[in-house]
Design a protein around this motif. Structure first.
Motif, PDB file in Angstrom:
ATOM      1  N   LYS A  79       6.693  15.039   2.174  1.00 12.37           N
ATOM      2  CA  LYS A  79       6.990  14.234   0.983  1.00 12.37           C
ATOM      3  C   LYS A  79       8.294  14.650   0.312  1.00 12.37           C
ATOM      4  O   LYS A  79       8.341  14.946  -0.879  1.00 12.37           O
ATOM      5  N   ARG A  80       9.348  14.652   1.107  1.00  6.77           N
ATOM      6  CA  ARG A  80      10.630  15.048   0.518  1.00  6.77           C
ATOM      7  C   ARG A  80      11.791  14.300   1.148  1.00  6.77           C
ATOM      8  O   ARG A  80      11.696  13.776   2.260  1.00  6.77           O
ATOM      9  N   MET A 128       6.308   8.359  -2.561  1.00  7.73           N
ATOM     10  CA  MET A 128       6.562   8.373  -1.123  1.00  7.73           C
ATOM     11  C   MET A 128       5.969   7.140  -0.453  1.00  7.73           C
ATOM     12  O   MET A 128       6.598   6.521   0.405  1.00  7.73           O
ATOM     13  N   LYS A 129       4.756   6.741  -0.847  1.00  8.83           N
ATOM     14  CA  LYS A 129       4.140   5.529  -0.282  1.00  8.83           C
ATOM     15  C   LYS A 129       5.020   4.305  -0.541  1.00  8.83           C
ATOM     16  O   LYS A 129       5.212   3.469   0.334  1.00  8.83           O
ATOM     17  N   LEU A 130       5.545   4.202  -1.758  1.00  4.29           N
ATOM     18  CA  LEU A 130       6.423   3.086  -2.098  1.00  4.29           C
ATOM     19  C   LEU A 130       7.699   3.126  -1.260  1.00  4.29           C
ATOM     20  O   LEU A 130       8.116   2.105  -0.705  1.00  4.29           O
ATOM     21  N   VAL A 134       0.705  -0.934  -1.375  1.00  2.00           N
ATOM     22  CA  VAL A 134       0.943   0.445  -1.825  1.00  2.00           C
ATOM     23  C   VAL A 134      -0.163   0.928  -2.758  1.00  2.00           C
ATOM     24  O   VAL A 134      -0.602   2.062  -2.661  1.00  2.00           O
ATOM     25  N   TRP A 135      -0.635   0.058  -3.634  1.00  2.15           N
ATOM     26  CA  TRP A 135      -1.654   0.470  -4.604  1.00  2.15           C
ATOM     27  C   TRP A 135      -3.062   0.030  -4.188  1.00  2.15           C
ATOM     28  O   TRP A 135      -3.926   0.853  -3.939  1.00  2.15           O
ATOM     29  N   LYS A 139       6.315  12.534  -5.377  1.00  2.00           N
ATOM     30  CA  LYS A 139       4.872  12.393  -5.570  1.00  2.00           C
ATOM     31  C   LYS A 139       4.321  11.454  -4.495  1.00  2.00           C
ATOM     32  O   LYS A 139       5.070  10.654  -3.925  1.00  2.00           O
ATOM     33  N   ASP A 140       3.011  11.515  -4.262  1.00  2.00           N
ATOM     34  CA  ASP A 140       2.375  10.689  -3.229  1.00  2.00           C
ATOM     35  C   ASP A 140       2.711   9.209  -3.374  1.00  2.00           C
ATOM     36  O   ASP A 140       3.115   8.561  -2.414  1.00  2.00           O
TER      37      ASP A 140
END
Length: 137
Positions: A27-28, A53-55, A77-78, A49-50
Motif C-alpha cells: 500500500k505505497r 489504495m482501492k480507489l 470501491v465501496w 490507507k486501504d
C-alpha cells in the motif's frame, strides 16, 4: 485479490511514467529517480490507507482510456467491499489521494473530475505490473 489481467498472473502494481511504482501489497507509492547527476539517486515513498489504495487501483485499471462514473466507483470501491459509500466520501478520498500523489511529484491534474460524468486519469504512461504465482515455497 485479483484485478484482472493475464490468465494466471496477479496484479502487483503499476508503473506511472518511468519512475513511480504503485506497490499494491505494501500500500505505497515509491519514486526512484536520478537527480541532476547519475551518481545521486532520490528515493521517496508514501503509504496509503486501504480505501485510498482501492480507489487508486480502480482508477488506474478502469479510467485510463475512458471516464469512470462516480456511481461505478462507489459501487466497486465501496459497496462491493461492504463499505458505506457517498459522493462526499468519494470527494474526500479523491482529494486525499491527490494530496498523496503530489507528495511524490505527481501533478494534481493526474486524476481529473469531468463534471457530471466522473473521473479520468490524465497520464499516458501507466503500465500494469503482473507476477505469476509459484507453487514453490
Amino acid at each position: 485479490m485479483s484485478y484482472g489481467g493475464y490468465m494466471d498472473n496477479k496484479l502487483h502494481g503499476f508503473l506511472i511514467g518511468s519512475d513511480i511504482q504503485v506497490d499494491i501489497n505494501n500500500k505505497r507509492l515509491i519514486r526512484v529517480s536520478s537527480g541532476n547527476s547519475d551518481k545521486i539517486l532520490n528515493f521517496s515513498a508514501v503509504v496509503l490507507k486501504d480505501i485510498v489504495m482501492k480507489l487508486l487501483i480502480y482508477i488506474l485499471t478502469n479510467a485510463r482510456d475512458d471516464v469512470v462514473s462516480k456511481e461505478e466507483i462507489l459501487k466497486n470501491v465501496w459497496d462491493d467491499n461492504n463499505l458505506s459509500s457517498s459522493n462526499q466520501r468519494l470527494w474526500q478520498v479523491v482529494n486525499e489521494l491527490k494530496e498523496k500523489l503530489s507528495l511524490i511529484g505527481i501533478s494534481p491534474d493526474f486524476i481529473v473530475n469531468q463534471r457530471g460524468k466522473g473521473y479520468k486519469v490524465n497520464h499516458s504512461y501507466i503500465t500494469p505490473l503482473y507476477y505469476k504465482e509459484s507453487n514453490y515455497v
